[in-house]
Design a protein around this motif. Sequence first.
Motif, mmCIF file in Angstrom:
data_model
loop_
_atom_site.group_PDB
_atom_site.id
_atom_site.type_symbol
_atom_site.label_atom_id
_atom_site.label_comp_id
_atom_site.label_asym_id
_atom_site.label_seq_id
_atom_site.Cartn_x
_atom_site.Cartn_y
_atom_site.Cartn_z
ATOM 1 N N ARG A 103 -2.206 97.544 -39.724
ATOM 2 C CA ARG A 103 -0.779 97.869 -39.595
ATOM 3 C C ARG A 103 -0.597 99.355 -39.274
ATOM 4 N NH1 ARG A 103 3.842 95.375 -41.476
ATOM 5 N NH2 ARG A 103 2.684 94.048 -42.927
ATOM 6 N N ASP A 104 -1.378 100.197 -39.938
ATOM 7 C CA ASP A 104 -1.290 101.637 -39.667
ATOM 8 C C ASP A 104 -1.657 101.938 -38.218
ATOM 9 O OD1 ASP A 104 -0.599 102.116 -42.326
ATOM 10 O OD2 ASP A 104 -2.699 102.348 -42.939
ATOM 11 N N ARG A 105 -2.720 101.296 -37.737
ATOM 12 C CA ARG A 105 -3.151 101.511 -36.349
ATOM 13 C C ARG A 105 -2.074 101.056 -35.368
ATOM 14 N NH1 ARG A 105 -8.759 99.033 -34.854
ATOM 15 N NH2 ARG A 105 -8.199 100.120 -32.915
ATOM 16 N N LEU A 106 -1.463 99.905 -35.663
ATOM 17 C CA LEU A 106 -0.410 99.405 -34.789
ATOM 18 C C LEU A 106 0.806 100.322 -34.774
ATOM 19 C CD1 LEU A 106 -0.371 95.538 -35.332
ATOM 20 C CD2 LEU A 106 -0.437 96.699 -33.133
ATOM 21 N N SER A 107 1.197 100.797 -35.939
ATOM 22 C CA SER A 107 2.338 101.708 -36.008
ATOM 23 C C SER A 107 2.084 102.952 -35.168
ATOM 24 C CB SER A 107 2.610 102.100 -37.464
ATOM 25 O OG SER A 107 2.988 100.979 -38.237
ATOM 26 N N ALA A 108 0.870 103.488 -35.280
ATOM 27 C CA ALA A 108 0.520 104.680 -34.496
ATOM 28 C C ALA A 108 0.501 104.364 -33.001
ATOM 29 C CB ALA A 108 -0.836 105.216 -34.945
ATOM 30 N N ALA A 109 -0.012 103.174 -32.647
ATOM 31 C CA ALA A 109 -0.089 102.786 -31.238
ATOM 32 C C ALA A 109 1.296 102.569 -30.651
ATOM 33 C CB ALA A 109 -0.926 101.527 -31.091
ATOM 34 N N MET A 143 10.498 97.649 -31.698
ATOM 35 C CA MET A 143 9.230 96.962 -31.956
ATOM 36 C C MET A 143 8.661 97.331 -33.324
ATOM 37 S SD MET A 143 8.649 95.042 -29.282
ATOM 38 C CE MET A 143 6.912 94.675 -29.211
ATOM 39 N N LEU A 144 8.814 98.586 -33.714
ATOM 40 C CA LEU A 144 8.354 99.008 -35.030
ATOM 41 C C LEU A 144 9.147 98.318 -36.135
ATOM 42 C CD1 LEU A 144 7.779 102.812 -34.366
ATOM 43 C CD2 LEU A 144 6.042 101.189 -35.145
ATOM 44 N N ALA A 145 10.440 98.134 -35.893
ATOM 45 C CA ALA A 145 11.262 97.423 -36.870
ATOM 46 C C ALA A 145 10.811 95.965 -36.983
ATOM 47 C CB ALA A 145 12.737 97.496 -36.473
ATOM 48 N N LEU A 183 -4.660 98.117 -26.569
ATOM 49 C CA LEU A 183 -4.596 99.251 -27.490
ATOM 50 C C LEU A 183 -5.095 98.890 -28.892
ATOM 51 C CD1 LEU A 183 -1.143 100.758 -26.453
ATOM 52 C CD2 LEU A 183 -3.429 101.374 -25.633
ATOM 53 N N VAL A 184 -4.678 97.749 -29.405
ATOM 54 C CA VAL A 184 -5.104 97.285 -30.731
ATOM 55 C C VAL A 184 -5.388 95.791 -30.640
ATOM 56 C CG1 VAL A 184 -4.513 97.046 -33.174
ATOM 57 C CG2 VAL A 184 -3.669 99.020 -31.883
ATOM 58 N N PRO A 185 -6.606 95.347 -30.964
ATOM 59 C CA PRO A 185 -6.910 93.913 -30.925
ATOM 60 C C PRO A 185 -6.012 93.139 -31.895
ATOM 61 C CG PRO A 185 -8.909 95.224 -31.174
ATOM 62 C CD PRO A 185 -7.763 96.147 -31.392
ATOM 63 N N THR A 186 -5.811 91.868 -31.623
ATOM 64 C CA THR A 186 -4.980 91.024 -32.489
ATOM 65 C C THR A 186 -5.766 90.699 -33.754
ATOM 66 O OG1 THR A 186 -3.934 90.091 -30.528
ATOM 67 C CG2 THR A 186 -3.639 88.900 -32.605
ATOM 68 N N GLN A 187 -5.384 91.376 -34.846
ATOM 69 C CA GLN A 187 -6.109 91.265 -36.108
ATOM 70 C C GLN A 187 -5.136 91.203 -37.278
ATOM 71 O OE1 GLN A 187 -8.336 94.946 -35.701
ATOM 72 N NE2 GLN A 187 -10.195 93.852 -35.099
ATOM 73 N N ARG A 188 -5.672 90.842 -38.426
ATOM 74 C CA ARG A 188 -4.882 90.739 -39.654
ATOM 75 C C ARG A 188 -4.352 92.109 -40.052
ATOM 76 N NH1 ARG A 188 -6.121 91.303 -44.981
ATOM 77 N NH2 ARG A 188 -4.970 90.002 -46.489
ATOM 78 N N LEU A 189 -3.041 92.193 -40.278
ATOM 79 C CA LEU A 189 -2.405 93.483 -40.563
ATOM 80 C C LEU A 189 -2.945 94.140 -41.826
ATOM 81 C CD1 LEU A 189 1.349 92.754 -39.694
ATOM 82 C CD2 LEU A 189 -0.304 94.092 -38.370
ATOM 83 N N GLY A 190 -3.355 93.323 -42.795
ATOM 84 C CA GLY A 190 -3.820 93.889 -44.058
ATOM 85 C C GLY A 190 -5.261 94.360 -44.047
ATOM 86 N N ASP A 191 -6.014 94.047 -42.986
ATOM 87 C CA ASP A 191 -7.415 94.477 -42.940
ATOM 88 C C ASP A 191 -7.515 95.993 -42.800
ATOM 89 O OD1 ASP A 191 -8.233 91.889 -43.147
ATOM 90 O OD2 ASP A 191 -8.824 91.665 -41.046
ATOM 91 N N ARG A 192 -8.510 96.543 -43.462
ATOM 92 C CA ARG A 192 -8.703 97.991 -43.384
ATOM 93 C C ARG A 192 -9.613 98.332 -42.220
ATOM 94 N NH1 ARG A 192 -6.229 100.608 -47.128
ATOM 95 N NH2 ARG A 192 -7.206 102.550 -46.438
ATOM 96 N N LYS A 193 -9.196 99.343 -41.473
ATOM 97 C CA LYS A 193 -9.969 99.853 -40.345
ATOM 98 C C LYS A 193 -10.062 101.372 -40.496
ATOM 99 C CE LYS A 193 -10.430 95.864 -38.334
ATOM 100 N NZ LYS A 193 -11.749 95.233 -38.140
#
Length: 590
Positions: free
Chosen positions: A462-468, A415-417, A446-456
């Motif tokens: 994307r960083d949050r998703l990778s960690a999740a 999934m990460l790939a 775990l992570v809402p469906t959002q734009r990967l490039g947005d900063r949180k």
Amino acid sequence: MGRHSSMPDEYGAAAADPRPRSRGRAVAIATALVLVIAAGTALAVRSDLLDLGSSCEDDVEIDLVASPDIAPALRDAATQARREQITSDGGCLDVNVVARDAYKVADTLRAGKGHPDFQAWVPDSSIWLQRVTQNAKATEVTTAGNVASSPIGVGMVPSAAKSFGWPDKTYGWTQLTGATMREDQLRLGAADPARSATGLLALTKLATAAQKSGDKDGTQAAALAKVLSQRTSDSDSQLMDTVARDSSGTEEGNPRRNEALILSEQAAFTHNADVGDAGELDLFYPKDGSPALDYPLTLVDEPGLSTDESRAVVRFMTLLTAREGRSILEKHGFRTDGGASPEAVAAQAGGRTPQPYADPTSEPAADEQIEQTLGMWTITVQSARITTVVDASASMSNPVPGSGESRMEVTKASMLAALSTFTPEDEIGLWEFSTLLDGSRDYKKLVPTQRLGDRKGSGTVRDRLSAAFTGLQPVPGGATGLYDTTLAAYKEATSSYRGGKFNAVVVVTDGVNEDPGSVSRSSLLSQLAALSDAEHPVPLIAIAVGPDTDKDEIEQIAEATGGSGHQVTDPADIQKVILKAIIEAGAKSN
């Protein structure tokens, strides 16, 4: 004097056509005869029906919708039929031709709703018929044969063509379009492959050519598609409005105008006839072959047509394939089988020897190739909005034979790939599910469906998703709450649909539903079907991992939404399956 001024009145005076007779014409004639017999119209071969000068007792009216490029030629043929009182079973043939974009007609017929207000259709390509027939509920379409053809090439303003060595130098598709990726970019425009047969057939040829030259993973084709998308027009007619209006191609004050276009020979023919010497295009015919538009004449909802209507459509086909009909089509820039040499048409379109215009067409692309290309275009150009839902039941801790890792560990890596293939513009979310994972719910967002490039916070989505994804762990004693989770995820995805994006839900599970208190399977299927909307498609992509899953059930659940079900024995294949399924779903949604 420009090329457009030297056109002969009758193409029949030109040299004989050196091309081999097209298999398409033989098929067309055979198909037309089969239709005649099937409709009880054996009388069509009698001399009274084929007599172009017969008087008539009444009118037989046919409403025919045609692609805008060929509509003027068909109107001329219809006018001639009325003027010469051409008959069908004693009645005068009265064909009313209306121009309409093929993709719009295809979408209407594919929906299968209501009764069409026309009896015949001539799209610019058979790929639209394929799109219609993909839906079992679509309005029936029956091809009577192909009335014309037009190869696809690359037209350039003279300054650009000269820099490429036209007409003496020849190129393959990847060489021509690859020039747009250099620093001194050639401004190359194309019509949207989702709405243009010309754009889709050319992109399919590009992808095939790139693959033959070593692009095994499709990255080169995707890169070319991305570049082309920056100068894509919504339709073929809009594309023609983007060409630079002077011979230099710069058109001072409007540098965004295109120096080159991917277009049909007929489009270049018409453009050059309209603009005169100063604005003419020169046409490259790629040496590795050009796909061609094939203009099938099609009966629409044939079972609902009267016998007179069916016979009249076939009668119009005989007119178009006769000498006078071919002459009309050729004067409008189309190629016809059994007609004159393509030299005159190619000359008006901007072709010159040694450009390989005499027989430039390549073998038609397979339906599967076209669908893959359309899917690639969708995922490459149109950003995605995808909610991923991953099974976290206890069985995900079971080992994957030969890997030394659990199903969950291998799934996470895959999934990460897959996540790494999406762009910052894509919107991706993550749910996990088991049973009673969040109070009475079987799932947790775990992570809402959002734009990967947005900063949180300190990072991006994307960083949050990778960690999740990395933190996913099997729930000890947890069972598989598949039904309630799938329904909840699909409800949210459809209610939050984003136009202009590829919307989907991806569910990964390693088991069957194990929640006795959940919605039933039949209720799940009916609710998913009710939520799905062809105008706002959200396909469900269900992936069954391992031997404990029910492949048939997964497929039923996915197909209720217009999606697809897949089974893999190795979780490492999840990334490949997800991307393949997205491409297939992208093709269906366009």
